[in-house]
Motif scaffolding. Sequence first.
Motif, PDB file in Angstrom:
ATOM      1  N   UNK A 106       0.839  -1.206   0.000  1.00 44.14           N
ATOM      2  CA  UNK A 106       0.000   0.000   0.000  1.00 44.14           C
ATOM      3  C   UNK A 106       0.869   1.249   0.000  1.00 44.14           C
ATOM      4  N   UNK A 107       0.887   1.957  -1.077  1.00 47.93           N
ATOM      5  CA  UNK A 107       1.668   3.187  -1.141  1.00 47.93           C
ATOM      6  C   UNK A 107       0.782   4.304  -1.668  1.00 47.93           C
ATOM      7  N   UNK A 108      -0.139   4.727  -0.820  1.00 47.44           N
ATOM      8  CA  UNK A 108      -1.056   5.780  -1.245  1.00 47.44           C
ATOM      9  C   UNK A 108      -0.483   7.153  -0.944  1.00 47.44           C
ATOM     10  N   UNK A 109      -0.638   8.064  -1.858  1.00 47.82           N
ATOM     11  CA  UNK A 109      -0.161   9.437  -1.647  1.00 47.82           C
ATOM     12  C   UNK A 109      -0.989  10.129  -0.575  1.00 47.82           C
ATOM     13  N   UNK A 110      -0.408  11.165   0.017  1.00 50.54           N
ATOM     14  CA  UNK A 110      -1.108  11.893   1.075  1.00 50.54           C
ATOM     15  C   UNK A 110      -2.279  12.684   0.505  1.00 50.54           C
ATOM     16  N   UNK A 111      -2.034  13.304  -0.624  1.00 52.36           N
ATOM     17  CA  UNK A 111      -3.095  14.090  -1.251  1.00 52.36           C
ATOM     18  C   UNK A 111      -3.969  13.189  -2.108  1.00 52.36           C
ATOM     19  N   UNK A 112      -5.260  13.409  -2.044  1.00 53.30           N
ATOM     20  CA  UNK A 112      -6.188  12.601  -2.854  1.00 53.30           C
ATOM     21  C   UNK A 112      -6.057  12.946  -4.321  1.00 53.30           C
ATOM     22  N   UNK A 113      -6.254  11.992  -5.169  1.00 54.14           N
ATOM     23  CA  UNK A 113      -6.160  12.241  -6.616  1.00 54.14           C
ATOM     24  C   UNK A 113      -7.200  13.250  -7.061  1.00 54.14           C
ATOM     25  N   UNK A 114      -6.765  14.258  -7.792  1.00 55.12           N
ATOM     26  CA  UNK A 114      -7.680  15.325  -8.214  1.00 55.12           C
ATOM     27  C   UNK A 114      -8.662  14.833  -9.273  1.00 55.12           C
ATOM     28  N   UNK A 115      -8.342  13.680  -9.836  1.00 59.34           N
ATOM     29  CA  UNK A 115      -9.230  13.197 -10.892  1.00 59.34           C
ATOM     30  C   UNK A 115     -10.399  12.427 -10.305  1.00 59.34           C
ATOM     31  N   UNK A 116     -10.349  12.174  -9.019  1.00 57.61           N
ATOM     32  CA  UNK A 116     -11.441  11.431  -8.393  1.00 57.61           C
ATOM     33  C   UNK A 116     -12.696  12.288  -8.358  1.00 57.61           C
ATOM     34  N   UNK A 117     -13.805  11.718  -8.720  1.00 59.73           N
ATOM     35  CA  UNK A 117     -15.064  12.480  -8.715  1.00 59.73           C
ATOM     36  C   UNK A 117     -15.428  12.875  -7.303  1.00 59.73           C
ATOM     37  N   UNK A 118     -15.991  14.035  -7.180  1.00 60.57           N
ATOM     38  CA  UNK A 118     -16.381  14.517  -5.861  1.00 60.57           C
ATOM     39  C   UNK A 118     -17.720  13.898  -5.465  1.00 60.57           C
ATOM     40  N   UNK A 119     -17.752  13.369  -4.265  1.00 60.25           N
ATOM     41  CA  UNK A 119     -18.980  12.734  -3.792  1.00 60.25           C
ATOM     42  C   UNK A 119     -19.548  13.534  -2.634  1.00 60.25           C
ATOM     43  N   UNK A 120     -20.797  13.910  -2.776  1.00 61.84           N
ATOM     44  CA  UNK A 120     -21.453  14.671  -1.716  1.00 61.84           C
ATOM     45  C   UNK A 120     -22.721  13.936  -1.300  1.00 61.84           C
ATOM     46  N   UNK A 121     -23.138  14.121  -0.067  1.00 59.04           N
ATOM     47  CA  UNK A 121     -24.384  13.482   0.374  1.00 59.04           C
ATOM     48  C   UNK A 121     -25.599  14.188  -0.204  1.00 59.04           C
ATOM     49  N   UNK A 122     -26.521  13.402  -0.707  1.00 61.51           N
ATOM     50  CA  UNK A 122     -27.744  13.974  -1.268  1.00 61.51           C
ATOM     51  C   UNK A 122     -28.500  14.703  -0.154  1.00 61.51           C
ATOM     52  N   UNK A 123     -28.871  15.962  -0.367  1.00 59.90           N
ATOM     53  CA  UNK A 123     -29.577  16.746   0.654  1.00 59.90           C
ATOM     54  C   UNK A 123     -30.900  16.112   1.070  1.00 59.90           C
ATOM     55  N   UNK A 124     -31.446  15.305   0.189  1.00 59.50           N
ATOM     56  CA  UNK A 124     -32.752  14.723   0.484  1.00 59.50           C
ATOM     57  C   UNK A 124     -32.645  13.379   1.180  1.00 59.50           C
ATOM     58  N   UNK A 152     -29.528  11.723   1.677  1.00 61.20           N
ATOM     59  CA  UNK A 152     -28.196  11.540   2.259  1.00 61.20           C
ATOM     60  C   UNK A 152     -27.377  10.473   1.561  1.00 61.20           C
ATOM     61  N   UNK A 153     -27.784  10.072   0.404  1.00 62.24           N
ATOM     62  CA  UNK A 153     -27.032   9.054  -0.310  1.00 62.24           C
ATOM     63  C   UNK A 153     -25.826   9.690  -0.986  1.00 62.24           C
TER      64      UNK A 153
END
Length: 66
Positions: free
Chosen positions: A1-19, A21-22
Amino acid sequence: MSEPTAPPSRAPRVVPCPTCRAPTLFTPDNPFRPFCSARCQGQDFGAWATESYRVGAESPPDTADD
Ligand SMILES: [Zn+2]
């Protein structure tokens, strides 16, 4: 496991659905963002509209106590 400290910028942003919460993809590919679906989007808007309507329509004339 050699994961970088900073998250990959290409990763899609995931937010909780306001309705519901998914986890929802906050990307241009999701026309309902930040909602997970049109259903949740409509529900939220409906709640908003209803509340606004109530506030504007319901004016309790409680000033007849003179
Ligand atoms: Zn949702």
